[in-house]
Design a protein around this motif. Structure first.
Motif, PDB file in Angstrom:
ATOM      1  N   THR A  18      42.818  34.778  27.043  1.00 45.84           N
ATOM      2  CA  THR A  18      41.211  34.603  26.051  1.00 45.84           C
ATOM      3  C   THR A  18      41.576  34.122  25.058  1.00 45.84           C
ATOM      4  O   THR A  18      42.514  33.312  24.586  1.00 45.84           O
ATOM      5  N   THR A 312      46.865  35.305  24.114  1.00 45.45           N
ATOM      6  CA  THR A 312      46.001  34.131  24.058  1.00 45.45           C
ATOM      7  C   THR A 312      46.698  33.063  23.585  1.00 45.45           C
ATOM      8  O   THR A 312      48.663  32.986  23.027  1.00 45.45           O
ATOM      9  N   SER A 332      47.864  30.039  29.437  1.00 46.08           N
ATOM     10  CA  SER A 332      47.727  31.311  28.832  1.00 46.08           C
ATOM     11  C   SER A 332      46.578  32.248  30.239  1.00 46.08           C
ATOM     12  O   SER A 332      47.943  33.545  30.103  1.00 46.08           O
TER      13      SER A 332
END
Length: 349
Positions: A18, A312, A332
């Motif tokens: 994320t 992240t 990521s």
């Protein structure tokens, strides 16, 4: 495990990638399309600070507060008695951003699928540290003002999350950004003049302020702190489900603090991908190595990388070139996929 088959414990998707929040550029639709496309398992409502006043971390909070207003000063933001241009601009920008995300979400056929989406806000301690009272002193210097600001943010953020969830037909994770947390706890913030100081906020008091916002949310909360070093022992005591930090800021001798977070039942959003392109283009394998070595050193099974960790960038990407920002999300995802698919097979020389 595919990006869409993430683990989900206490409402926090794990084994996925994320973003932290901010994104380069000024086009909300382009930003939303990139975020949704690159982060299908845990997309977020992007922040575009390049648009100026009202769109940075602190300014956006003006659009979230309930029955409180603030406006700009020559030094930043200050509480005000009535809505000003900053509040109106912040509200308009947030509406535009949410409309863009809803359009992209619907176009992608994701509405009502029960996916999880993350929304971000500056946390109450950092907000109180950067927002001024009418007399020019930081809100943090007035306990009554801190209480009012905290309660306003808690309610406004809960309402915001509910609206995003309803419009997208999605579950919501709330992220609180607390970059100034270390300075608040240490008492290192400068006052309104060289003759003024801002007291250190005792940890029990700071924890109560933070948890007022955390416990008011209807879904799980992730607290992100990119301070160097992050106050991990303090964050372990919070009611947040997950803690996010820049892995490069955690000293080798303090890795046990990460283990204590895991022992306390927290989930981790580990910042492994740099926010600016390094001289030598990184590989996903090189970026994945610190996380693998961490769980090995702490004695946790490698399945922890799948079950308890999100990957992240180290912090927000608002100041990054667009090409690198996109590459950072791609890396990521690659690291998260490696963690989720077969962490036992990862080897390093």
């Amino acid at each position: 495990m595919s990006d869409n088959e993430s683990g989900d414990r206490r409402g926090i998707p794990t084994g996925v990638a994320t973003g932290v929040g901010s994104w380069p550029g000024t086009d909300p639709r382009e930003a939303a399309a990139t975020i949704v496309g690159e982060l299908p398992a845990l997309a977020h409502l992007p922040e575009l600070p390049a648009r100026g006043v009202g769109s940075d971390m602190v300014g956006r909070a003006s659009a979230l507060l309930v029955d409180m207003q603030f406006d700009t000063t020559t030094r930043g933001y200050r509480l005000s008695a009535r809505p000003g241009s900053t509040a109106r601009r912040a509200h308009d920008l947030l509406r535009t951003d949410l409309d863009a995300l809803e359009e992209i979400w619907e176009t992608a056929g994701l509405t009502g699928t029960g996916r999880t989406v993350k929304v971000q806000s500056v946390g109450p301690l950092t907000l109180a540290a950067h927002l001024e009272l009418a007399n020019g002193h930081r809100v943090l210097t007035d306990s009554g003002a801190v209480r009012d600001l905290t309660e306003s943010l808690a309610e406004g953020l809960r309402n915001h999350g509910a609206e995003v969830g309803k419009r997208l037909g999605a579950d919501i994770v709330v992220q609180l950004d607390e970059p100034s947390l270390g300075a608040v706890l240490e008492g290192s913030l400068r006052g309104a003049s060289v003759l003024n100081t801002v007291r250190a906020v005792p940890e029990p008091e700071a924890l109560s302020i933070l948890d007022t916002v955390v416990t008011a949310q209807s879904g799980p909360v992730l607290i992100h702190c990119c301070a160097a070093p992050p106050p991990l022992p303090f964050l372990r005591g919070s009611a947040a489900a997950a803690i996010g930090f820049d892995m490069t800021t955690v000293a080798t001798g303090n890795l046990d603090a990460i283990g204590e977070l895991l022992d306390a039942g927290k989930y981790l959003a580990v910042g492994l991908v740099p926010t600016s392109a390094p001289p030598t283009p990184p590989s996903w394998r090189g970026l994945a190595e610190p996380g693998v070595r961490l769980v090995d050193r702490l004695g946790f099974p490698r399945r922890t990388l799948t079950d308890r960790i999100l990957v992240t960038p180290t912090c927000g990407l608002g100041a990054a070139p667009l090409t690198w920002a996109r590459r950072a999300l791609d890396l990521s995802r690659e690291v998260a996929r490696a963690y989720a698919d077969d962490p036992e097979s990862l080897t390093f020389e």
